[in-house]
Every structure is written in structure tokens, then in C-alpha cells.
Scaffold this motif. Structure first.
Motif, PDB file in Angstrom:
ATOM      1  N   THR A 113       0.301   5.859  10.886  1.00  0.00           N
ATOM      2  CA  THR A 113      -0.899   5.739  10.101  1.00  0.00           C
ATOM      3  C   THR A 113      -1.540   5.899  11.510  1.00  0.00           C
ATOM      4  O   THR A 113      -1.425   4.536  12.091  1.00  0.00           O
ATOM      5  CB  THR A 113      -1.526   4.854   9.378  1.00  0.00           C
ATOM      6  OG1 THR A 113      -1.272   3.515   9.811  1.00  0.00           O
ATOM      7  CG2 THR A 113      -0.486   5.204   7.510  1.00  0.00           C
ATOM      8  N   CYS A 134       0.875  -1.075   0.029  1.00  0.00           N
ATOM      9  CA  CYS A 134       0.132  -0.181  -0.205  1.00  0.00           C
ATOM     10  C   CYS A 134       0.709   1.082   0.776  1.00  0.00           C
ATOM     11  O   CYS A 134       0.595   2.368  -1.117  1.00  0.00           O
ATOM     12  CB  CYS A 134      -0.746  -0.366   0.948  1.00  0.00           C
ATOM     13  SG  CYS A 134      -2.374  -1.178   1.084  1.00  0.00           S
ATOM     14  N   ASP A 194      -5.569   5.001   5.421  1.00  0.00           N
ATOM     15  CA  ASP A 194      -6.953   4.557   4.871  1.00  0.00           C
ATOM     16  C   ASP A 194      -8.086   4.623   5.980  1.00  0.00           C
ATOM     17  O   ASP A 194      -8.994   4.601   5.368  1.00  0.00           O
ATOM     18  CB  ASP A 194      -6.683   2.554   5.632  1.00  0.00           C
ATOM     19  CG  ASP A 194      -4.902   2.230   4.561  1.00  0.00           C
ATOM     20  OD1 ASP A 194      -5.557   2.888   3.221  1.00  0.00           O
ATOM     21  OD2 ASP A 194      -4.952   1.579   4.263  1.00  0.00           O
ATOM     22  N   TYR A 195      -7.442   5.231   7.565  1.00  0.00           N
ATOM     23  CA  TYR A 195      -8.404   5.437   8.618  1.00  0.00           C
ATOM     24  C   TYR A 195      -9.573   6.583   8.062  1.00  0.00           C
ATOM     25  O   TYR A 195     -10.544   7.037   8.505  1.00  0.00           O
ATOM     26  CB  TYR A 195      -8.344   4.615  10.060  1.00  0.00           C
ATOM     27  CG  TYR A 195      -8.601   3.816  10.996  1.00  0.00           C
ATOM     28  CD1 TYR A 195      -8.510   2.192   9.664  1.00  0.00           C
ATOM     29  CD2 TYR A 195      -7.962   3.355  11.627  1.00  0.00           C
ATOM     30  CE1 TYR A 195      -7.798   1.037  10.295  1.00  0.00           C
ATOM     31  CE2 TYR A 195      -8.142   1.553  12.323  1.00  0.00           C
ATOM     32  CZ  TYR A 195      -7.843   0.807  10.993  1.00  0.00           C
ATOM     33  OH  TYR A 195      -7.672  -0.397  11.740  1.00  0.00           O
ATOM     34  N   PRO A 253      -8.590   8.782   5.033  1.00  0.00           N
ATOM     35  CA  PRO A 253      -7.882   9.540   3.834  1.00  0.00           C
ATOM     36  C   PRO A 253      -7.732  11.192   3.626  1.00  0.00           C
ATOM     37  O   PRO A 253      -7.486  11.163   3.019  1.00  0.00           O
ATOM     38  CB  PRO A 253      -9.283   8.343   2.792  1.00  0.00           C
ATOM     39  CG  PRO A 253      -9.870   7.715   3.627  1.00  0.00           C
ATOM     40  CD  PRO A 253      -9.738   7.971   5.226  1.00  0.00           C
ATOM     41  N   ARG A 285      -4.120   3.535  12.127  1.00  0.00           N
ATOM     42  CA  ARG A 285      -4.322   1.956  12.249  1.00  0.00           C
ATOM     43  C   ARG A 285      -3.069   1.723  13.179  1.00  0.00           C
ATOM     44  O   ARG A 285      -3.717   0.570  13.993  1.00  0.00           O
ATOM     45  CB  ARG A 285      -3.916   1.010  11.554  1.00  0.00           C
ATOM     46  CG  ARG A 285      -4.048  -0.507  11.427  1.00  0.00           C
ATOM     47  CD  ARG A 285      -3.371  -1.052   9.690  1.00  0.00           C
ATOM     48  NE  ARG A 285      -1.950  -1.275   9.263  1.00  0.00           N
ATOM     49  CZ  ARG A 285      -0.978  -2.290   9.989  1.00  0.00           C
ATOM     50  NH1 ARG A 285      -1.532  -2.400  10.927  1.00  0.00           N
ATOM     51  NH2 ARG A 285       0.035  -1.421  10.104  1.00  0.00           N
TER      52      ARG A 285
END
Length: 498
Positions: A334, A14, A39-40, A42, A336
Motif C-alpha cells: 500500500t 486491517c 488506506d491512502y 481507497p 503507506r
């Protein structure tokens, strides 16, 4: 085993995809990306430039919650930049880029700026934004993190807050230093990050100036304005210490002070474990309304009065100050990776309990392991990837702390200390991922730890008893809870609800 390596490979893929597909690719010309690639979240953060410093000057009127500001951003483009985004929710009045008026448009918290000329990669750039608004009335995508109080406001929140009082690159990947000047009606106190460099009065208004010189994530920059008792002294390591207590605390003032005033002692304890304290000041702020959580604002955590309803609470002070290492100095790459913040801050509470005779870390591990039955939904949330909606779930804190203790059980005390000290030293003022931490743990311990981390961080369900998972049979026996449990439970009930 497969799950953990699969996640590591996916994360790497990614990142590579985002790098090569992004318009922020070094050497290219075009607009910067409108997000940092999280990702959480964007839309949080931006690409195409790197901020080194924020100069924030705001005038705030508590009577009507009106905020007027000018923020100057010092940055360097990471590409030939034709346009860029800032994260901002209030109303921009004008934007200057390198002293020249620039076109801009706004949608939600995305402020898109088009300078009259392309900004060359690596050049020095300044963005000056004039703005105003009533933060408590601004809602974006159902969110409004601004906290208005009877006598002022708290610009405190996670992961959202900065866009409601200054424009910026709102993601932990882009840290910067800060000068924060807040002008308020005379008689109102203001507390912010770092050191109070000046205070001046003019025409019925007082300006409080604050400076923090260590790289800081945007959500960790804050100010509290209102009626506060402000106390200053020399703290741990000879640093400036400042605490502030809301005038409305009433009977909670005593237990609040009995807790927060132990901050230098807590920092001495944590530095013995983790190494040099990474920021330049210390202290805390306690509100009397508006907050139902605590947050690790860099140099100066902010606490809700609710933590002190049942008396003094050192656990929350340990937790928020452990974040100065895990979360502030070393931030999540990030969101996550939130376990790297909350799992270690929660485990620091266990170590404080162990050192002060209110329950060993093993006793606390056994208690929480037995407290949550194997079929409890608690075990379905994986701290290594909890999902956007469960970033602050109880499992991130309690199961997260159990994961750290399981690592300690498997690799031993000496290896764990080596791992965490190396991590906070090598990653200071930057960001990290869980996968990087696992690699370091395996390198330092000389052990293959797939089964341990897979069970604790990435697999739904209660990790089984076994040497590889760090769970002994004693954890299945329900015993009288250690003395520290009541305070820990009160603390985490508020923390993970946020």
C-alpha cells in the motif's frame, strides 16, 4: 517499541478485515470491490480479478492532444464475478467481455462493467475497451497528471497516470506484462517500456511497438511522444539499452547525456550491491518541458531537464535506477509503505557517493542530522506512515535514507547487505510492507530492532543519540558538508516536491 508493534498489529487486522469483508472473497459470487483496500487511496485498484497482461493500442495526435485507443486486458476472476471495475478517466465507447458486449457506467475514474454472464472464478477472461478523449482536458477530483508538451505528451506520473491513457487495475498489487503500441504522425518519436519490437509507417502515421515481459505496476507503464534523439546500444549485462533526449534541451543536452549515459555503469554498481538486475532493458528519457520531477518507469526512467541545470547529475540516475529493485520489482503493498521505495533509493545515492569519494554515508548522515534542528518541522513527518498528503515529503527521502544508514550502523555492513539482497530476491515481482521488512531485518541480524525502527520510522521528532538508534555524538557537530551534498540537495528538492 509499543508504537511499532501496534502498527504491525493494526496493519494485520486491517488486511484480515478487508479480506473477509470484501465481495472479492474467493468462492463467493458478486461484484468485485471498487478499490484495492489502500488506506491512502481507497479508490485506487479494484478487486475480483487479477490481470496478467495488457495489450494497449493508441493513436495519438500531438496537434490537438486527441487520443483514441483499444486496450485488451487478459485476466482471471478471483471469485464468481458478476461485475467489475476498471480505473479509467477517458470516455469509453464500448466494452467486450469474452467477445460479448457488456453494459458499463462511469463515475470519475471508476468504470463499472457488467458482463452478460457471471465470470467463473479462475476462468480466462478478456476485456476489450474502445475509448477516446483529450487527456489534458480531463480532470477528476482536482487531478490531471497528463503532461502535454509543445510536440507531444508524457504519460508519466505517480501514483496517478494510467487512467488517463488506458483502463486497468491501477494499484501496485496487480502487476502485469505489457504490449504498448502508439501510432503518431510520421516524424514523431515514441519511447515506452521494455524493448522496441517493431516500427512501421502507413499513410503518414508511424506505429511504435514496445514490450515489457516482467510484471509491471500500472503507474510504471509509460510513453513519451514528441521530437527526440533516440540512441540504442548494448548496455549492462548484455541487455538492450535505449536513451532518448528531447530536441528542445539546448545547452542542457550535454549534461543530460553525461548523466543518463552512465546508466549501465550505475546498474553494474547497484547489481553488485543488490543482486541481479530484475528487468529486461535499460536506459532513460529526458524531457525539455512539462516535467519537474523524475520517475522510475520500469526499464526506462524519465527525467526532467531541470535536474541538469547545474551540470551533470548522476545522483538522480542512481536514485531512479535503484528503484528498479526498490519500487518496481518490489513494490509497495500500500502507499503507506513508500519508505521502502524512497528511503532505499535515496540511500543508494549515498553509497554511490561513498564509492566515488564525494562523501561517505556516515558523513552524509551526520550532515543531514545536524542540518535539520531538533525543532524543525521536518522531523514531524514519519517515513513509516507519512500520511497521504506527505507521501513525497523531504523526510521520506532524507530521513528515510538516514533510517537505512542507522540500520547499517546497528547491524553492520554484512548483515545489511544480507537483508536487502534477501528482500529483493524473495519479494521479486511482488509487493512488500515495512512490517515484513522489519521482521526480515530482525531475523537476519539476530537483533531486536524495535527501538531503532520506532525512532526512525514511526515517532515524530529527531531520533536521539544512542547505540540503539544508530546515532553517534558526532552527528551533533556541524561540519563542512561533503561534496555530494549539493547534488543530492538539488536532486531531492525536485523529487520530493513531486
Amino acid at each position: 517499541m509499543f508504537r511499532r508493534h501496534g502498527l504491525r498489529a493494526v496493519a494485520a487486522a486491517c488486511c484480515a478485515t478487508a479480506l473477509w469483508a470484501s465481495p472479492a472473497l474467493a468462492g463467493s459470487e458478486g461484484p468485485g470491490a471498487p478499490g484495492a483496500g489502500d488506506d491512502y487511496f481507497p479508490g485506487y485498484g479494484n478487486g475480483g480479478y487479477d490481470v496478467s497482461h495488457y495489450d494497449i493500442q493508441v493513436r495519438y495526435q500531438p496537434a490537438d492532444d486527441h487520443l483514441q485507443g483499444t486496450t485488451t486486458i487478459v485476466a482471471r476472476p478471483t471469485q464468481d464475478l458478476t461485475a467489475f471495475n476498471l480505473d479509467f478517466a477517458l470516455t469509453p465507447k464500448s466494452v467486450l467481455v469474452n467477445g460479448v458486449p457488456a453494459e458499463f457506467s462511469q463515475q470519475g475514474t471508476e468504470l463499472t462493467v457488467t458482463p452478460p454472464d457471471t465470470l467463473p472464478e479462475g476462468s480466462l477472461a478478456t476485456f476489450v475497451i474502445d475509448y477516446e478523449g483529450v487527456p489534458s482536458t480531463v480532470e477528476v477530483d482536482g487531478l490531471n497528471p497528463w503532461i502535454r508538451t509543445a510536440d507531444g505528451a508524457l504519460a508519466v506520473g505517480q501514483p496517478e497516470i494510467s487512467a488517463w491513457w488506458f483502463p486497468g487495475n491501477d494499484h501496485p498489487r496487480d502487476k502485469a506484462t505489457f504490449d504498448i503500441a502508439v501510432t503518431v504522425p510520421e516524424g514523431t518519436e515514441v519511447v515506452a517500456n521494455g524493448v522496441n519490437t517493431a516500427r512501421s509507417d502507413l499513410a503518414g502515421w508511424t506505429t511504435w511497438k514496445w514490450r515489457t515481459t516482467k510484471p509491471t505496476a500500472t503507474y510504471l507503464a509509460f510513453f513519451a511522444a514528441g521530437q527526440y534523439e533516440v540512441n540504442e546500444r548494448v548496455g549492462a549485462f548484455g541487455q538492450p539499452y535505449l536513451s532518448a533526449y528531447s530536441d528542445g534541451l539546448g545547452e542542457l543536452e550535454g549534461p543530460a547525456k553525461a548523466s543518463v549515459e552512465r546508466t549501465p555503469e550505475v546498474l553494474e554498481f547497484l547489481s553488485d550491491l543488490l543482486g541481479e538486475y530484475p528487468v529486461e532493458a535499460q536506459g532513460g528519457v529526458v524531457s525539455s518541458e512539462g516535467m519537474d520531477f523524475a520517475l522510475e518507469n520500469q526499464t526506462r526512467p524519465t527525467y526532467s531537464h531541470l535536474f541538469f541545470r547545474d551540470g551533470a547529475n548522476t545522483s538522480v540516475v542512481v536514485h531512479e535506477n535503484a528503484h528498479q529493485w526498490f519500487g518496481d520489482s518490489v513494490s509497495v503493498d500500500t502507499w503507506r509503505n513508500i519508505w521502502l521505495n524512497e528511503g532505499f533509493a535515496s540511500y543508494a545515492e549515498w553509497l554511490w557517493s561513498e564509492a566515488h569519494g564525494t562523501g561517505t554515508a556516515q558523513e552524509l548522515f551526520d550532515h543531514y542530522y545536524a542540518q535539520y534542528p531538533a525543532d524543525d518541522p521536518f522531523w514531524q513527518v514519519t517515513p513509516g506512515d507519512p500520511g497521504k498528503d506527505d507521501v513525497f515529503h523531504a523526510a521520506v527521502y532524507d530521513r528515510g535514507a538516514m533510517a537505512v544508514h542507522a540500520l547499517r550502523t546497528v547491524v553492520g555492513d554484512e548483515a545489511l547487505l544480507d537483508i536487502v539482497r534477501t528482500w529483493v530476491s524473495e519479494k521479486r515481482y511482488s509487493t512488500g510492507t515495512i512490517e515484513e521488512f522489519i521482521d526480515l531485518a530482525e531475523q537476519k541480524s539476530g537483533q531486536q530492532l524495535d527501538e531503532l525502527f520506532d525512532a526512525w520510522l514511526f515517532t515524530p521528532g529527531r531520533p536521539p543519540v544512542g547505540a540503539a538508534t544508530g546515532v553517534s555524538a558526532s552527528a551533533l557537530r556541524v561540519q563542512a558538508p561533503p561534496k555530494a551534498v549539493a547534488e543530492l540537495d538539488r536532486t531531492h528538492a525536485l523529487l520530493h516536491e513531486h
